[in-house]
Design a protein around this motif. Structure first.
Motif, PDB file in Angstrom:
ATOM      1  N   GLY A   1      55.094   7.770 -27.371  1.00  0.00           N
ATOM      2  CA  GLY A   1      56.376   8.342 -26.954  1.00  0.00           C
ATOM      3  C   GLY A   1      56.710   7.830 -25.570  1.00  0.00           C
ATOM      4  N   SER A   2      57.982   7.987 -25.168  1.00  0.00           N
ATOM      5  CA  SER A   2      58.298   7.554 -23.795  1.00  0.00           C
ATOM      6  C   SER A   2      57.581   8.460 -22.804  1.00  0.00           C
ATOM      7  N   THR A   3      57.170   9.650 -23.258  1.00  0.00           N
ATOM      8  CA  THR A   3      56.457  10.585 -22.374  1.00  0.00           C
ATOM      9  C   THR A   3      55.174   9.967 -21.806  1.00  0.00           C
ATOM     10  N   GLU A   4      54.394   9.300 -22.648  1.00  0.00           N
ATOM     11  CA  GLU A   4      53.175   8.659 -22.133  1.00  0.00           C
ATOM     12  C   GLU A   4      53.531   7.591 -21.092  1.00  0.00           C
ATOM     13  N   THR A  59      68.654  16.414 -14.268  1.00  0.00           N
ATOM     14  CA  THR A  59      68.136  15.542 -15.322  1.00  0.00           C
ATOM     15  C   THR A  59      66.900  16.144 -15.973  1.00  0.00           C
ATOM     16  N   TYR A  60      66.357  15.387 -16.879  1.00  0.00           N
ATOM     17  CA  TYR A  60      65.150  15.729 -17.630  1.00  0.00           C
ATOM     18  C   TYR A  60      64.031  16.086 -16.643  1.00  0.00           C
ATOM     19  N   SER A  61      63.291  17.166 -16.941  1.00  0.00           N
ATOM     20  CA  SER A  61      62.350  17.698 -15.946  1.00  0.00           C
ATOM     21  C   SER A  61      61.008  16.961 -15.854  1.00  0.00           C
ATOM     22  N   GLU A  62      60.720  16.139 -16.834  1.00  0.00           N
ATOM     23  CA  GLU A  62      59.378  15.534 -16.911  1.00  0.00           C
ATOM     24  C   GLU A  62      59.052  14.609 -15.732  1.00  0.00           C
ATOM     25  N   TYR A  63      60.079  13.963 -15.174  1.00  0.00           N
ATOM     26  CA  TYR A  63      59.815  13.040 -14.056  1.00  0.00           C
ATOM     27  C   TYR A  63      59.246  13.817 -12.869  1.00  0.00           C
ATOM     28  N   GLU A  64      59.928  14.915 -12.545  1.00  0.00           N
ATOM     29  CA  GLU A  64      59.492  15.705 -11.395  1.00  0.00           C
ATOM     30  C   GLU A  64      58.089  16.251 -11.626  1.00  0.00           C
ATOM     31  N   ILE A 120      66.125   7.091 -12.726  1.00  0.00           N
ATOM     32  CA  ILE A 120      67.485   7.292 -13.243  1.00  0.00           C
ATOM     33  C   ILE A 120      67.410   7.371 -14.764  1.00  0.00           C
ATOM     34  N   CYS A 121      67.991   8.412 -15.318  1.00  0.00           N
ATOM     35  CA  CYS A 121      68.066   8.527 -16.775  1.00  0.00           C
ATOM     36  C   CYS A 121      69.469   8.041 -17.152  1.00  0.00           C
ATOM     37  N   ASN A 122      69.551   7.044 -18.043  1.00  0.00           N
ATOM     38  CA  ASN A 122      70.845   6.406 -18.322  1.00  0.00           C
ATOM     39  C   ASN A 122      71.024   6.062 -19.803  1.00  0.00           C
ATOM     40  N   ASN A 141      72.470   9.892 -18.915  1.00  0.00           N
ATOM     41  CA  ASN A 141      71.668  10.982 -18.363  1.00  0.00           C
ATOM     42  C   ASN A 141      71.677  12.236 -19.243  1.00  0.00           C
ATOM     43  N   ASN A 142      70.516  12.819 -19.348  1.00  0.00           N
ATOM     44  CA  ASN A 142      70.353  14.121 -19.982  1.00  0.00           C
ATOM     45  C   ASN A 142      70.253  15.159 -18.864  1.00  0.00           C
ATOM     46  N   PRO A 143      71.119  16.159 -18.779  1.00  0.00           N
ATOM     47  CA  PRO A 143      72.062  16.667 -19.763  1.00  0.00           C
ATOM     48  C   PRO A 143      73.532  16.302 -19.536  1.00  0.00           C
ATOM     49  N   VAL A 190      64.120   3.338 -15.147  1.00  0.00           N
ATOM     50  CA  VAL A 190      65.351   3.713 -15.837  1.00  0.00           C
ATOM     51  C   VAL A 190      64.963   4.196 -17.240  1.00  0.00           C
ATOM     52  N   ASP A 191      65.248   5.458 -17.519  1.00  0.00           N
ATOM     53  CA  ASP A 191      64.927   6.032 -18.824  1.00  0.00           C
ATOM     54  C   ASP A 191      66.153   5.854 -19.725  1.00  0.00           C
ATOM     55  N   GLU A 192      66.016   4.946 -20.691  1.00  0.00           N
ATOM     56  CA  GLU A 192      67.136   4.641 -21.597  1.00  0.00           C
ATOM     57  C   GLU A 192      66.947   5.266 -22.978  1.00  0.00           C
ATOM     58  N   THR A 193      66.361   6.447 -23.005  1.00  0.00           N
ATOM     59  CA  THR A 193      66.141   7.140 -24.282  1.00  0.00           C
ATOM     60  C   THR A 193      67.420   7.250 -25.124  1.00  0.00           C
ATOM     61  N   TYR A 194      68.565   7.389 -24.458  1.00  0.00           N
ATOM     62  CA  TYR A 194      69.819   7.630 -25.208  1.00  0.00           C
ATOM     63  C   TYR A 194      70.772   6.436 -25.230  1.00  0.00           C
ATOM     64  N   VAL A 195      70.320   5.290 -24.749  1.00  0.00           N
ATOM     65  CA  VAL A 195      71.257   4.173 -24.544  1.00  0.00           C
ATOM     66  C   VAL A 195      71.862   3.637 -25.850  1.00  0.00           C
ATOM     67  N   VAL A 221      61.644   6.143 -29.871  1.00  0.00           N
ATOM     68  CA  VAL A 221      62.297   6.228 -31.182  1.00  0.00           C
ATOM     69  C   VAL A 221      62.599   7.684 -31.566  1.00  0.00           C
ATOM     70  N   SER A 222      62.270   8.627 -30.675  1.00  0.00           N
ATOM     71  CA  SER A 222      62.404  10.046 -31.028  1.00  0.00           C
ATOM     72  C   SER A 222      63.837  10.453 -31.343  1.00  0.00           C
ATOM     73  N   LYS A 223      64.792   9.918 -30.591  1.00  0.00           N
ATOM     74  CA  LYS A 223      66.170  10.408 -30.698  1.00  0.00           C
ATOM     75  C   LYS A 223      66.989   9.544 -31.650  1.00  0.00           C
ATOM     76  N   PHE A 224      67.169   8.267 -31.305  1.00  0.00           N
ATOM     77  CA  PHE A 224      68.052   7.413 -32.110  1.00  0.00           C
ATOM     78  C   PHE A 224      67.485   7.206 -33.525  1.00  0.00           C
ATOM     79  N   LEU A 273      56.647  11.015 -34.584  1.00  0.00           N
ATOM     80  CA  LEU A 273      55.876   9.769 -34.656  1.00  0.00           C
ATOM     81  C   LEU A 273      55.189   9.461 -33.327  1.00  0.00           C
ATOM     82  N   ARG A 274      55.805   9.871 -32.232  1.00  0.00           N
ATOM     83  CA  ARG A 274      55.346   9.600 -30.866  1.00  0.00           C
ATOM     84  C   ARG A 274      55.262   8.097 -30.614  1.00  0.00           C
ATOM     85  N   LEU A 275      56.384   7.451 -30.595  1.00  0.00           N
ATOM     86  CA  LEU A 275      56.415   6.014 -30.303  1.00  0.00           C
ATOM     87  C   LEU A 275      57.475   5.721 -29.240  1.00  0.00           C
TER      88      LEU A 275
HETATM   89  C1  LIG Z   1      65.643  11.759 -21.133  1.00  0.00           C
HETATM   90  C2  LIG Z   1      64.445  11.930 -22.000  1.00  0.00           C
HETATM   91  N1  LIG Z   1      63.416  11.080 -21.841  1.00  0.00           N
HETATM   92  C3  LIG Z   1      62.314  11.197 -22.605  1.00  0.00           C
HETATM   93  C4  LIG Z   1      62.193  12.188 -23.567  1.00  0.00           C
HETATM   94  C5  LIG Z   1      60.930  12.281 -24.365  1.00  0.00           C
HETATM   95  O1  LIG Z   1      60.936  11.301 -25.336  1.00  0.00           O
HETATM   96  P1  LIG Z   1      59.696  10.923 -26.248  1.00  0.00           P
HETATM   97  O2  LIG Z   1      59.747  11.773 -27.462  1.00  0.00           O
HETATM   98  O3  LIG Z   1      59.923   9.456 -26.554  1.00  0.00           O
HETATM   99  O4  LIG Z   1      58.430  11.126 -25.469  1.00  0.00           O
HETATM  100  C6  LIG Z   1      63.255  13.095 -23.762  1.00  0.00           C
HETATM  101  C7  LIG Z   1      63.145  14.190 -24.744  1.00  0.00           C
HETATM  102  O5  LIG Z   1      63.849  15.138 -24.775  1.00  0.00           O
HETATM  103  C8  LIG Z   1      64.414  12.943 -22.957  1.00  0.00           C
HETATM  104  O6  LIG Z   1      65.470  13.761 -23.097  1.00  0.00           O
END
Ligand SMILES: Cc1ncc(COP(=O)(O)O)c(C=O)c1O
Length: 364
Positions: free
Chosen positions: A85-88, A108-113, A154-156, A158-160, A186-191, A218-221, A227-229
């Motif tokens: 996942g992008s989390t790792e 933005t998404y809290s995981e960075y902090e 930068i999340c781009n 950006n969530n939310p 640059v977190d492009e999870t939603y690009v 691949v979690s969102k799109f 799957l955690r990829l």
């Molecule tokens: C901006 C952002 N980055 C990363 C993630 C986590 O993604 P992943 O499932 O690829 O670890 C999320 C999930 O909500 C997200 O909103």
């Protein structure tokens, strides 16, 4: 009315089940930001034939998977790293950079902090301003970059806020960061959901900037959070070498790797997803813009942020009202700089979206 102190993440369906007595199968999650079309049909039908891959360890180098990602993103295979996942990858890159002082574009998404503080670093936020509809003022932002910072996130899009930074503006930011020796994630999870993806995608910039990594998953799109990829793209070969030496082997399972090799080539599904989201985004933005009881911000991703303008109604009230009908939205009051007037929801299938609009209208 049920009252709750917790705010729910899009993946908290079990908690909702327990608190509201609604079966999780009966909940439409407008808060998980996942593609409503479900998984790629091409992957679904072919993956079963690959089930025996779990009898062996994955290729340590993930050569075939990285090569498919390279074709999909236009990046050279050698610049790609895959993760659980992008989390790792968020965690790995932050650990490797080990920032003392980081700047995060927020809300933005809290995981960075969280990751930065786990490593003993401090996070500062540069707030996107509501009066600018959460659109970044690049010139003002550049003035906040300085030598004391070692990381920028930068999340781009950006969530939310669902706002985006163009590739052109990203270049200006990267130039300034380069001058001050700041590494940029640059977190492009939603690009891939964006209306004009090429205008905001920063992958091409990894060829010119070695202070940059792009993270995606691949979690969102591709509707595959289970799957955690995820994958990272950077032109910084020294950094990649360090990360590869540091990271655990095989954090992407062989089945996830096989699935990835299939899904990135499903052109029809990719097109269908983009068309669906694009149509619903336009329709919903237009509709909500006409309501006096809401202020909405023009969305670039597959979700929209809204602020309640009607006296006496909070995001908690809306959440409670919608969840009784099995519709789960995201109360955004836990995000920095937002309060109990803000909520977010993602675009699901047209009839589900229509049901949500009707439900919101009952209160607004
Ligand atoms: C901006 C952002 N980055 C990363 C993630 C986590 O993604 P992943 O499932 O690829 O670890 C999320 C999930 O909500 C997200 O909103």
């Amino acid at each position: 009315m049920l009252k709750h102190k917790d705010h729910f993440h899009g993946s908290d369906l079990e908690k909702i089940e327990e608190l509201y007595g609604i079966r999780k199968e009966d909940i439409v999650s407008f808060s998980a930001n996942v593609n409503p079309l479900g998984i790629s049909p091409k992957m679904r039908s072919a993956l079963i034939e690959h089930i025996d891959v779990i009898t062996s360890y994955p290729d340590r180098e993930y050569t075939a998977l990285r090569s498919r990602i390279g074709e999909y993103t236009g990046a050279p295979t050698r610049n790609i790293l895959v993760g659980n996942g992008s989390t790792e990858l968020i965690s790995l890159f932050i650990q490797m950079e080990h920032p003392k002082k980081a700047l995060i574009l927020g809300p933005t998404y809290s995981e960075y902090e969280r990751e930065i503080s786990l490593g003993g670093g401090t996070s500062l936020y540069y707030p996107l301003k509501e009066e600018n509809d959460f659109i970044l003022d690049v010139e003002d932002f550049k003035r906040h970059l300085n030598e004391a910072l070692d990381l920028l996130v930068i999340c781009n899009p950006n969530n939310p806020t669902s706002t985006s930074v163009t590739q052109k503006d990203m270049r200006r930011i990267l130039d300034e960061c380069k001058r001050h020796d700041i590494f940029v994630i640059v977190d492009e999870t939603y690009v891939e959901f964006a209306p004009d993806m090429d205008a905001i995608d920063s992958v091409p910039l990894t060829r010119y900037y070695n202070n940059l990594v792009i993270l995606r998953g691949v979690s969102k799109f591709f509707a595959s959070p289970g799957l955690r990829l995820g994958y990272a793209i950077t032109g910084n070969m020294d950094l990649l070498k360090d990360i590869n030496a540091h990271k655990d082997p095989w954090t992407v399972g062989s089945l996830a790797a096989a699935a990835g090799e299939l899904m990135f080539t499903d052109a029809e599904y990719i097109k269908k997803t983009r068309e669906l989201i694009s149509g619903e985004r336009t329709r919903i933005y237009q509709e909500l813009s006409s309501w006096d009881s809401l202020k909405v911000y023009r969305p670039a991703a597959n979700f929209i942020l809204a602020r309640i303008e009607k006296e006496g109604i909070t995001a908690d009230d809306l959440f409670d009202h919608a969840i009784q009908k099995g519709l789960m939205i995201r109360n955004c009051s836990t995000f920095p700089f937002l309060d109990n007037r803000y909520f977010r929801f993602c675009f699901m299938l047209p009839e589900q979206n229509t049901a949500l609009l009707k439900c919101l209208k009952e209160m607004l």
